[in-house]
Motif scaffolding. Sequence first.
Motif, PDB file in Angstrom:
ATOM      1  N   PHE A   1       0.974  -1.026  -0.016  1.00  0.00           N
ATOM      2  CA  PHE A   1      -0.080   0.155   0.144  1.00  0.00           C
ATOM      3  C   PHE A   1       0.842   1.442  -0.038  1.00  0.00           C
ATOM      4  O   PHE A   1       0.434   2.384  -0.074  1.00  0.00           O
ATOM      5  N   VAL A   2       2.267   1.065  -0.026  1.00  0.00           N
ATOM      6  CA  VAL A   2       3.033   2.258   0.018  1.00  0.00           C
ATOM      7  C   VAL A   2       3.608   2.206  -1.131  1.00  0.00           C
ATOM      8  O   VAL A   2       4.792   1.475  -1.583  1.00  0.00           O
ATOM      9  N   LYS A   3       3.151   3.019  -2.183  1.00  0.00           N
ATOM     10  CA  LYS A   3       3.743   2.959  -3.551  1.00  0.00           C
ATOM     11  C   LYS A   3       4.463   4.183  -4.181  1.00  0.00           C
ATOM     12  O   LYS A   3       4.897   4.244  -5.324  1.00  0.00           O
ATOM     13  N   ASN A   4       4.479   5.207  -3.291  1.00  0.00           N
ATOM     14  CA  ASN A   4       4.979   6.362  -3.738  1.00  0.00           C
ATOM     15  C   ASN A   4       6.484   6.510  -3.939  1.00  0.00           C
ATOM     16  O   ASN A   4       7.190   5.624  -3.223  1.00  0.00           O
ATOM     17  N   ARG A   5       7.048   7.436  -4.544  1.00  0.00           N
ATOM     18  CA  ARG A   5       8.447   7.741  -4.474  1.00  0.00           C
ATOM     19  C   ARG A   5       8.699   8.923  -3.780  1.00  0.00           C
ATOM     20  O   ARG A   5       7.995   9.862  -3.728  1.00  0.00           O
ATOM     21  N   ILE A   6      10.036   8.927  -3.294  1.00  0.00           N
ATOM     22  CA  ILE A   6      10.462  10.039  -2.447  1.00  0.00           C
ATOM     23  C   ILE A   6      11.769  10.237  -3.228  1.00  0.00           C
ATOM     24  O   ILE A   6      12.630   9.626  -3.249  1.00  0.00           O
ATOM     25  N   VAL A   7      12.172  11.583  -3.743  1.00  0.00           N
ATOM     26  CA  VAL A   7      13.462  11.935  -4.366  1.00  0.00           C
ATOM     27  C   VAL A   7      13.930  13.311  -3.525  1.00  0.00           C
ATOM     28  O   VAL A   7      13.149  14.024  -3.443  1.00  0.00           O
ATOM     29  N   PHE A   8      14.885  13.118  -3.157  1.00  0.00           N
ATOM     30  CA  PHE A   8      15.517  14.156  -2.545  1.00  0.00           C
ATOM     31  C   PHE A   8      16.952  14.641  -3.450  1.00  0.00           C
ATOM     32  O   PHE A   8      17.818  13.959  -3.886  1.00  0.00           O
ATOM     33  N   TYR A   9      16.509  16.030  -3.828  1.00  0.00           N
ATOM     34  CA  TYR A   9      17.577  16.772  -4.577  1.00  0.00           C
ATOM     35  C   TYR A   9      18.444  17.634  -3.861  1.00  0.00           C
ATOM     36  O   TYR A   9      17.972  18.308  -2.876  1.00  0.00           O
ATOM     37  N   ARG A  10      19.536  17.516  -4.330  1.00  0.00           N
ATOM     38  CA  ARG A  10      20.655  18.422  -3.525  1.00  0.00           C
ATOM     39  C   ARG A  10      21.457  19.250  -4.544  1.00  0.00           C
ATOM     40  O   ARG A  10      21.791  18.596  -5.516  1.00  0.00           O
ATOM     41  N   VAL A  11      21.863  20.567  -4.424  1.00  0.00           N
ATOM     42  CA  VAL A  11      22.830  21.339  -5.042  1.00  0.00           C
ATOM     43  C   VAL A  11      23.969  21.520  -4.237  1.00  0.00           C
ATOM     44  O   VAL A  11      23.821  22.207  -3.096  1.00  0.00           O
ATOM     45  N   GLY A  12      25.038  20.928  -4.708  1.00  0.00           N
ATOM     46  CA  GLY A  12      26.173  21.077  -4.086  1.00  0.00           C
ATOM     47  C   GLY A  12      27.330  20.143  -4.258  1.00  0.00           C
ATOM     48  O   GLY A  12      27.082  19.354  -5.542  1.00  0.00           O
ATOM     49  N   THR A  13      28.393  19.793  -3.688  1.00  0.00           N
ATOM     50  CA  THR A  13      29.586  18.920  -3.804  1.00  0.00           C
ATOM     51  C   THR A  13      29.216  17.696  -2.942  1.00  0.00           C
ATOM     52  O   THR A  13      28.593  17.708  -2.053  1.00  0.00           O
ATOM     53  N   GLU A  14      29.830  16.542  -3.630  1.00  0.00           N
ATOM     54  CA  GLU A  14      29.593  15.188  -2.836  1.00  0.00           C
ATOM     55  C   GLU A  14      30.650  15.205  -1.950  1.00  0.00           C
ATOM     56  O   GLU A  14      31.870  14.485  -1.855  1.00  0.00           O
ATOM     57  N   THR A  15      30.389  15.985  -0.584  1.00  0.00           N
ATOM     58  CA  THR A  15      31.352  15.795   0.364  1.00  0.00           C
ATOM     59  C   THR A  15      31.151  14.184   1.164  1.00  0.00           C
ATOM     60  O   THR A  15      30.186  13.669   0.883  1.00  0.00           O
ATOM     61  N   GLU A  16      31.925  14.219   2.238  1.00  0.00           N
ATOM     62  CA  GLU A  16      31.968  12.921   2.826  1.00  0.00           C
ATOM     63  C   GLU A  16      30.866  12.836   3.419  1.00  0.00           C
ATOM     64  O   GLU A  16      29.883  11.802   3.529  1.00  0.00           O
ATOM     65  N   SER A  17      30.313  13.842   4.259  1.00  0.00           N
ATOM     66  CA  SER A  17      29.006  13.687   5.049  1.00  0.00           C
ATOM     67  C   SER A  17      27.878  13.556   4.136  1.00  0.00           C
ATOM     68  O   SER A  17      26.941  13.136   4.335  1.00  0.00           O
ATOM     69  N   PHE A  18      27.906  14.079   2.956  1.00  0.00           N
ATOM     70  CA  PHE A  18      26.763  14.011   2.110  1.00  0.00           C
ATOM     71  C   PHE A  18      26.877  12.477   1.642  1.00  0.00           C
ATOM     72  O   PHE A  18      25.621  11.895   1.471  1.00  0.00           O
ATOM     73  N   LEU A  19      27.814  11.931   1.225  1.00  0.00           N
ATOM     74  CA  LEU A  19      27.899  10.340   0.978  1.00  0.00           C
ATOM     75  C   LEU A  19      27.064   9.548   1.946  1.00  0.00           C
ATOM     76  O   LEU A  19      26.493   8.639   1.835  1.00  0.00           O
ATOM     77  N   GLN A  20      27.675  10.011   3.259  1.00  0.00           N
ATOM     78  CA  GLN A  20      26.911   9.242   4.423  1.00  0.00           C
ATOM     79  C   GLN A  20      25.610   9.458   4.365  1.00  0.00           C
ATOM     80  O   GLN A  20      24.679   8.498   4.671  1.00  0.00           O
ATOM     81  N   LEU A  21      24.923  10.718   4.062  1.00  0.00           N
ATOM     82  CA  LEU A  21      23.571  10.838   3.928  1.00  0.00           C
ATOM     83  C   LEU A  21      23.027   9.981   2.847  1.00  0.00           C
ATOM     84  O   LEU A  21      21.980   9.571   3.112  1.00  0.00           O
ATOM     85  N   CYS A  22      23.582  10.156   1.875  1.00  0.00           N
ATOM     86  CA  CYS A  22      22.976   9.241   0.651  1.00  0.00           C
ATOM     87  C   CYS A  22      22.881   7.854   1.183  1.00  0.00           C
ATOM     88  O   CYS A  22      21.860   7.080   0.923  1.00  0.00           O
TER      89      CYS A  22
END
Length: 299
Positions: free
Chosen positions: A243-264
């Motif tokens: 019953f949970v069929k939706n997509r969630i997409v997180f867009y970010r403008v910026g560089t791929e830092t180590e903290s961002f890769l952990q968030l990914c």
Amino acid sequence: MASAIFVGNGLNRCYPVLHSWGGMLDSLAERLGVTGKSNASFSMEFERIANAALKSRCFTGDRAFWQMKSDIVGPMLDPQKKPQLLQKRLMDLPVQELLTTNYDYMLEYAADPHFFEHGVKSGSAEIRYSLFRKQAAGGKTIRHIHGEAKAPSSVCLGFEHYAGALEKLRSLLLAHEKGARDVVLFNLLRGDRESTGSFAELFFTHDLFFVGYGLDRVEMDVWWLLTYRAFLMNANYRGMAPFVKNRIVFYRVGTETESFLQLCSLLDSLNVEVVCMEPPEGNYEAGYLQILEEIQGQL
């Protein structure tokens, strides 16, 4: 499936004339005479400023936090600040529902140049929390999920407020309904009940596109919605995965830092798609415009 857009403060930060979270807190600290090293976390910086002000007796009594929040959002009721290109492009997208953590009305103003002329009214009878808080402009619904300028007590700042908001949210979605099959959320997803009208439902019923949002880890209401949705999907709890069929997409403008890769990595485990856009030649406005074009193509 219907779509909705979740808007953070990143778009405002592209324009020095608009209200950015960092700028609001810096101004508050300056007016209160609070000095010292600022905190990297937006929410904890408010805690630092507020408690420094309380210790120095800048404010006293039960109304102290209301006074500080009123000081922060007061300028947002002045229509002299105009929406910029990003806000206008965003409001042109063919979606009916927008969620925002911003307290200002730049989105409404972008959709309706006469928004302030009508007289801004609070978007909910709720005093402190914002499960049902919304404004209407240009035929769209804008849900201020962390409060709005017209209702200073609703402005969600600090751990105590976030914790209370999460408690309210869980109490709504996970309440057992007398005579009904299951909790509110499960009954809703199965089509056994009508909508509650809360913004939280959109995390389960709409394709949701995050734009300009930092996902600060103190924003526990948003994190709980993401993690609980993932739990239903990944564990098939109570048979809810289909019953949970939706997509969630997180867009970010910026560089791929180590903290961002952990968030990914974390978001990937939560069934959230991540798209990172390098700002062309450091131009964040151009980066966000590319993101809005990409979202346009998916609607």
